[in-house]
Design a protein around this motif. Structure first.
Motif, PDB file in Angstrom:
ATOM      1  N   SER A  35      33.766 -25.666  17.106  1.00  0.00           N
ATOM      2  CA  SER A  35      34.400 -26.757  16.875  1.00  0.00           C
ATOM      3  C   SER A  35      35.381 -26.733  15.579  1.00  0.00           C
ATOM      4  O   SER A  35      35.459 -25.362  14.962  1.00  0.00           O
ATOM      5  N   ASP A  61      35.664 -27.965  12.754  1.00  0.00           N
ATOM      6  CA  ASP A  61      34.868 -28.217  11.634  1.00  0.00           C
ATOM      7  C   ASP A  61      33.535 -27.611  11.885  1.00  0.00           C
ATOM      8  O   ASP A  61      32.940 -27.746  12.880  1.00  0.00           O
ATOM      9  N   TYR A  78      30.838 -27.505  10.691  1.00  0.00           N
ATOM     10  CA  TYR A  78      29.595 -28.160  10.357  1.00  0.00           C
ATOM     11  C   TYR A  78      29.438 -29.213  11.517  1.00  0.00           C
ATOM     12  O   TYR A  78      28.373 -29.657  11.550  1.00  0.00           O
ATOM     13  N   GLU A  79      30.454 -29.347  12.186  1.00  0.00           N
ATOM     14  CA  GLU A  79      30.178 -30.520  13.340  1.00  0.00           C
ATOM     15  C   GLU A  79      29.938 -29.635  14.655  1.00  0.00           C
ATOM     16  O   GLU A  79      30.438 -28.529  15.015  1.00  0.00           O
ATOM     17  N   ARG A 115      32.256 -30.609  21.353  1.00  0.00           N
ATOM     18  CA  ARG A 115      31.708 -31.838  22.047  1.00  0.00           C
ATOM     19  C   ARG A 115      31.179 -31.451  23.527  1.00  0.00           C
ATOM     20  O   ARG A 115      30.579 -32.073  24.163  1.00  0.00           O
ATOM     21  N   LYS A 164      22.316 -32.524  21.326  1.00  0.00           N
ATOM     22  CA  LYS A 164      22.045 -33.057  19.873  1.00  0.00           C
ATOM     23  C   LYS A 164      21.047 -34.227  20.258  1.00  0.00           C
ATOM     24  O   LYS A 164      21.141 -34.835  21.336  1.00  0.00           O
ATOM     25  N   ASN A 223      19.607 -37.432  10.618  1.00  0.00           N
ATOM     26  CA  ASN A 223      20.457 -36.469  11.174  1.00  0.00           C
ATOM     27  C   ASN A 223      19.735 -35.092  11.922  1.00  0.00           C
ATOM     28  O   ASN A 223      18.904 -34.743  11.469  1.00  0.00           O
TER      29      ASN A 223
END
Length: 630
Positions: A219, A221, A223-224, A227, A289, A298
């Motif tokens: 990704s 980011d 930390y993300e 998809r 996830k 989270n």
């Protein structure tokens, strides 16, 4: 000179060294146990070396110190009074731990008489280790099940498809002796699987798992999650309410296992073979996830592990009639009656007698040859009229195979107490005995049947469901490679240790704010040792979201952390409860003043936790969704 002398490690090196290659060859030829065949003798030594290495720092039988193996072998043989006369004057000190010694000593417990001299046994051990060093590099080039083996072209039964032995369609060996079996490196490799160290085979399997992992682009980011890593929504509040009720339909609809099955119904095997590791997630590999509805958590890896543990716990749960709550696994008759050595096992659920499929019979007018009868027996578990209830049961068992294999790919051990003889051994194409298989399932029935064979209904049913279980596994794991393992090794690879080893936890612990000499830490370990096996499993799920530990120290990727709870002090400590971060395998422990308070608070925490500690405040709509219908 019969006088006993104390021999140091250096002296033993000189005593057990070889002058030249001819002496080594002579010792090698004399190094087999007299009462065993060469393969059985080498298998015994291989198992012994592996058990010693499991308690070493490396955990690898190839890399472990030869001095450690030598001292362990000498001490074990001496304790069983099996020393050869040539070694009777030797005294060799050892630094083995008690558990290491007990594990190693068990390998020689059934032998009697004297063994070959230590020098000859060590020559055999050295050769076995040399073989395994080369096997590390050779295994990727060898096929454990070549396509031409047992091919119908050469008179076999399988054609060019999957092995019948692996899929559990039959356990009879008659056909293998009636038709030509093409010799191959694969068949020899399977025959000699017992002289390959478990660590070598596991390393090879892990390499294949890594090579077959579905690639995931990073990704923007770091930390993300990308998809491609899809999100699965799980309502554990509704699942727990359903599992506590007597409504069978509600259990099969709302359990965590059923929610996962419905969410992934259209997924391919490639989606479950994904192994993405996100930054800040503790190195946990994942295929998806997890969104825990209504809990405000989270997913930094704790919730991901938690859903696997919850699903497996639901699968082995039983209702008031002592049948499986979800119709996936049932307690064995031995477990239901609480008899026999194997009373803790479960077996695959099969439709009740009213819904069971009817076997396809042959009309008396049809003439069949002896060969056709043999083939029919070979595929007996498939010769039934299928029903809707059987299709649903097979679909659930197939998903169980997918779910368990996905967990294992990502380093999460599962609590699957399935029989060794009728499940794990057939998966490895290891020969099993029908009598032993029936004893594991139903001891009373095995005593009633004097001549147990593969046509006993319960064995036919279990083989049929094993096919579905194997099909689920094959979409996630490279099942062709499993034939180099033994049934016990495969079971340990999937399930780890059934008992929570406190000594093992104590070896990998790290303290923050405490030292091992602090009284509260000593209280903690004493309390953990006093817990029952079930309470220890609850504790492990509380701190790590798992119910099983790896078998050896080297299999842990992260240490177990015990942190001092600095939020409470003074009189507040007495009322505070322990807390945990499952994502990072850590326990936050208040500084209790006495052992009884620590025990009471810890037991309360592990027995009453229902949701994870919130990372954020959930909005009203999510709370309503989580508790809808309660």
């Amino acid at each position: 000179n019969n006088k006993t002398t104390s021999t140091s490690t250096r002296d033993c090196k000189d005593l057990w060294s070889f002058a030249d290659i001819d002496e080594f060859k002579e010792c090698l030829s004399l190094g087999t146990v007299p009462s065993l065949s060469p393969l059985q003798s080498d298998s015994l030594l291989t198992s012994f070396v592996s058990s010693v290495a499991d308690f070493s720092h490396h955990g690898d039988a190839v890399e472990s110190s030869f001095e450690l193996i030598s001292s362990a072998l000498f001490s074990t043989i001496k304790s069983h009074d099996l020393l050869h006369d040539d070694d009777s004057h030797v005294e060799f000190s050892t630094d083995l731990s008690m558990k290491s010694y007990q594990s190693a000593a068990a390998k020689f417990s059934r032998l009697s008489g004297s063994l070959p001299p230590m020098k000859c046994l060590l020559a055999r051990v050295a050769m076995i280790r040399a073989l395994n060093r080369r096997a590390k590099y050779a295994l990727p080039w060898l096929s454990s099940r070549p396509s031409q083996e047992s091919s119908a072209v050469l008179g076999g039964l399988e054609g060019f498809g999957a092995s019948v032995e692996r899929c559990g369609k039959s356990s009879i060996c008659t056909p293998l002796s009636m038709w030509v079996q093409a010799s191959s490196c694969g068949s020899r490799l399977r025959d000699c699987r017992s002289i390959l160290f478990g660590s070598v085979k596991k390393e090879f399997l892990n390499c294949i798992i890594s090579a077959t992992t579905t690639p995931t682009p990073l990704s923007h980011d770091e930390y993300e999650l990308p998809r491609e890593v899809r999100t699965i929504r799980v309502n554990r509040v509704k699942a727990r309410h359903a599992m506590a009720s007597t409504d069978v339909t509600s259990k099969k609809k709302n359990s965590v296992f059923s929610q996962l099955q419905n969410e992934t119904r259209g997924w391919s095997g490639a989606a479950l073979r994904r192994g993405h590791v996100a930054k800040g997630h503790g190195g946990q590999k994942r295929a998806f996830k997890v969104k825990l509805i209504g809990e405000g958590v989270n997913d930094y890896s704790g919730p991901y592990r938690e859903v696997f543990t919850d699903a497996m716990r639901e699968v082995i749960a039983t209702d008031e009639t002592m049948t499986g709550a979800l119709g996936v696994l049932d307690p064995t008759p031995n477990r239901t009656a609480d008899i026999g050595e194997y009373r803790s096992l479960h077996m695959f659920s099969f439709p009740s007698s009213e819904e069971a499929p009817i076997p396809i019979s042959i009309s008396n007018d049809v003439k069949v040859s002896e060969e056709e009868v043999t083939i029919r027996k070979h595929y007996s578990s498939y010769l039934v009229h299928e029903t809707e209830s059987l299709r649903e049961a097979e679909e659930s068992v197939s998903f169980l195979g997918k779910l368990a294999s996905t967990a294992v790919r990502h380093g999460i051990l599962v609590d699957l107490p399935l029989p060794l003889e009728s499940v794990w051994k057939p998966l490895c194409e290891e020969h099993n005995k029908d009598q032993k298989s029936l004893e594991e399932l139903d001891l009373l029935k095995s005593r009633y049947h004097k001549d147990v064979n593969s046509t006993v209904p319960i064995l036919v049913q279990q083989r049929r469901m094993l096919n579905a279980f194997t099909e689920g596994i094959s979409s996630v794991m490279p099942v062709e490679i499993l034939s180099i393992f033994s049934g016990t090794e495969l079971r340990d690879f999937y399930c780890g240790s059934s008992d929570i080893d406190v000594d093992l936890l104590q070896k990998i612990v790290e303290y923050e704010g405490y030292t091992e000499k602090d009284s509260v830490i000593q209280y903690f370990w004493e309390v953990l040792r006093e817990m029952t096996s079930e309470e220890r499993k609850l504790f492990l799920q509380f701190v790590w979201a798992r119910s099983r530990l790896p078998i050896k120290e080297s299999d842990f990727e992260d240490p177990f952390k015990i942190q001092k709870d600095t939020k409470c002090s003074g009189t507040e400590v007495h009322s505070a409860l322990p807390s945990a971060s499952t994502c990072f395998f850590s326990l936050s422990l208040p500084q209790y003043q006495d052992k009884e308070t620590l025990k009471r608070k810890l037991l309360f925490a592990i027995n009453n936790v229902t949701t994870m500690e919130s990372d954020y405040v959930t909005n009203d709509s999510e709370v309503r969704e989580g508790w809808r219908g309660m």
